[in-house]
Design an enzyme around this catalytic site. Structure first.
Site, PDB file in Angstrom:
ATOM      1  N   LYS A 207       0.824  -1.210   0.000  1.00 25.36           N
ATOM      2  CA  LYS A 207       0.000   0.000   0.000  1.00 25.36           C
ATOM      3  C   LYS A 207       0.862   1.265   0.000  1.00 25.36           C
ATOM      4  CE  LYS A 207      -3.579  -2.446  -0.447  1.00 25.36           C
ATOM      5  NZ  LYS A 207      -4.556  -3.005   0.458  1.00 25.36           N
TER       6      LYS A 207
HETATM    7  C1  LIG Z   1      -5.562  -4.129   0.728  1.00 26.09           C
HETATM    8  C2  LIG Z   1      -7.017  -3.862   0.815  1.00 26.09           C
HETATM    9  C3  LIG Z   1      -7.741  -4.108   1.985  1.00 26.09           C
HETATM   10  C4  LIG Z   1      -7.173  -4.868   3.164  1.00 26.09           C
HETATM   11  O1  LIG Z   1      -6.065  -4.313   3.727  1.00 26.09           O
HETATM   12  P1  LIG Z   1      -5.227  -5.166   4.824  1.00 26.09           P
HETATM   13  O2  LIG Z   1      -4.472  -4.114   5.564  1.00 26.09           O
HETATM   14  O3  LIG Z   1      -4.351  -6.086   4.040  1.00 26.09           O
HETATM   15  O4  LIG Z   1      -6.194  -5.894   5.675  1.00 26.09           O
HETATM   16  C5  LIG Z   1      -9.058  -3.698   2.057  1.00 26.09           C
HETATM   17  N1  LIG Z   1      -9.650  -3.103   1.006  1.00 26.09           N
HETATM   18  C6  LIG Z   1      -9.007  -2.880  -0.157  1.00 26.09           C
HETATM   19  C7  LIG Z   1      -9.728  -2.189  -1.261  1.00 26.09           C
HETATM   20  C8  LIG Z   1      -7.677  -3.275  -0.297  1.00 26.09           C
HETATM   21  O5  LIG Z   1      -7.039  -3.089  -1.470  1.00 26.09           O
END
Ligand SMILES: *Cc1c(COP(=O)(O)O)cnc(C)c1O
Length: 386
Positions: free
Chosen positions: A184
């Protein structure tokens, strides 16, 4: 031709993050403690929210946000088809039903009119997603939710730092959930944050993140803490560690610089593909502050002799890691078989899925890497023009 594979994503971890982790390891305090408190305070300030609750994932944040705002078994929660597994699975954790709705054909996200058509007397939450890092029409969706008494939980896993109508994402919806997963925009390896102005919901999320035991349970091992605690509900183990928060604090300081560096790559891609009608770039909403998490292209399949899958194979042969965001939820066996969704029920998501390609967009890319992506994409298109 490249010699090494270009990964779709690489985290940008600098010396500051490394020193901060080492200092935390030496401090004797590894789990939730002073670094996490500081990370929460600085994150809340960065997004203009009254409260920020640090958690070990965005999935945990979404789960606790739905729980705190009152979603219970049998309720309905509106989610878009174009998202990751997490957005809908948390609804199932609570025994509620995810109502998967189709997205706008241009921005592939929800707007107030789509949400309004999906509301029923059972709707107890709305979870719009900021697709690719571009805020959805979150102010209008939040206003609609408020007019109906339905909390809006924004899945902003892609959207830090971002803004809509001059306000930071994290200060607009009832609760906003961020991700610090390794791929991210900023990362703590694994991690997440829920922000809200509602003190009751923030307290509930905090309590449920640590076994449902009385407030500030983590302090029980400090000089100010007490050994005594009470279990108030069946909570979870969703707290963020100080080791992770040490990374997060440094990433937070760099968030805008990292975003600007991604934007420079976006500008180069935009310019390099502008003359190719076979590629449609993901449309930009004017007036929004984009986090530039993903660079999404849509292939115009009418103009190409190959499909998306063959295009991705070509990119892989050229040693470029690409991805697809997303395989729409309603096409997955879980939702298809449990709720009987058919592909044609959500035609926009179903059609978009066949055209979507995400190119590498990260700050570890060199100029040469960007050029390699550009030339591979151009060749893939030019060799396969209809
Ligand atoms: C990555 C992601 C999540 C989950 O994030 P985590 O921190 O891995 O639990 C939720 N929603 C979207 C749209 C994502 O891309």
């Amino acid at each position: 031709m490249r010699e090494t594979f270009l990964p779709f994503h690489l985290p940008d971890i600098g010396e500051a993050e490394i020193s901060s982790v080492v200092e935390t390891l030496r401090s004797g305090w590894l789990t939730t403690g002073p670094k996490t408190k500081k990370f929460e305070e600085e994150f809340a300030k960065a997004v203009g929210a009254k409260h920020a609750v640090a958690l070990n994932s965005c999935t945990a944040a979404l789960h606790l946000a739905l729980e705190a705002t009152g979603v219970r078994a049998g309720d309905e929660v509106i989610v878009p088809a174009m998202t990751f597994a997490a957005t809908a699975e948390v609804v199932l954790y609570l025994g509620a039903t995810p109502v998967i709705v189709d997205v706008r054909p241009d921005t592939l996200d929800l707007d107030a009119s789509i949400v309004e058509r999906a509301i029923t007397p059972k709707t107890k939450a709305i979870v719009p997603v900021d697709y690719a890092g571009q805020p959805c029409d979150i102010a209008a969706i939040t206003a609609l939710g408020r007019s109906r008494g339905i909390p809006v939980i924004e899945d902003a896993a892609h959207a830090f730092p971002a803004a809509a109508q001059g306000r930071p994402v994290g200060s607009i919806a009832d609760v906003t959930c961020f991700s610090f997963y390794a791929t991210k925009t900023i990362t703590t390896g694994e991690g997440g944050m829920a922000t809200t102005d509602n003190a009751v919901w923030a307290d509930r999320m905090r309590m449920m993140s640590l076994h449902g035991i009385s407030r500030d349970a983590w302090k029980r091992y400090t000089a100010q803490g007490s050994w005594y605690y009470e279990i108030l509900d069946a909570g979870y183990k969703y707290n963020l560690t100080d080791v992770a928060s040490a990374i997060g604090l440094e990433q937070l300081r760099r968030a805008e610089a990292l975003r600007d560096a991604r934007k420079r790559i976006v500008d180069r891609y935009d310019a390099a593909f502008a003359d190719l009608p076979e590629l449609r770039r993901h449309p930009r909403r004017p007036g929004t502050g984009h986090a530039w998490h993903l660079y999404v292209l849509r292939l115009d399949l009418e103009r190409l002799r190959i499909g998306r899958d063959a295009f991705l194979d070509f990119m892989k042969e050229r040693k470029i890691g690409c991805s697809v965001h997303f395989i729409p939820l309603h096409l997955h066996p879980l939702y298809r078989d449990r709720y009987g969704y058919r592909p044609e029920q959500l035609p926009t998501s179903t059609a978009a899925f066949r055209e979507l390609v995400s190119l590498p967009l990260h700050t570890k890319m060199t100029d040469r890497d960007v050029e390699d992506v550009v030339s591979a994409v151009r060749e893939g298109v030019l060799q396969n023009r209809r």
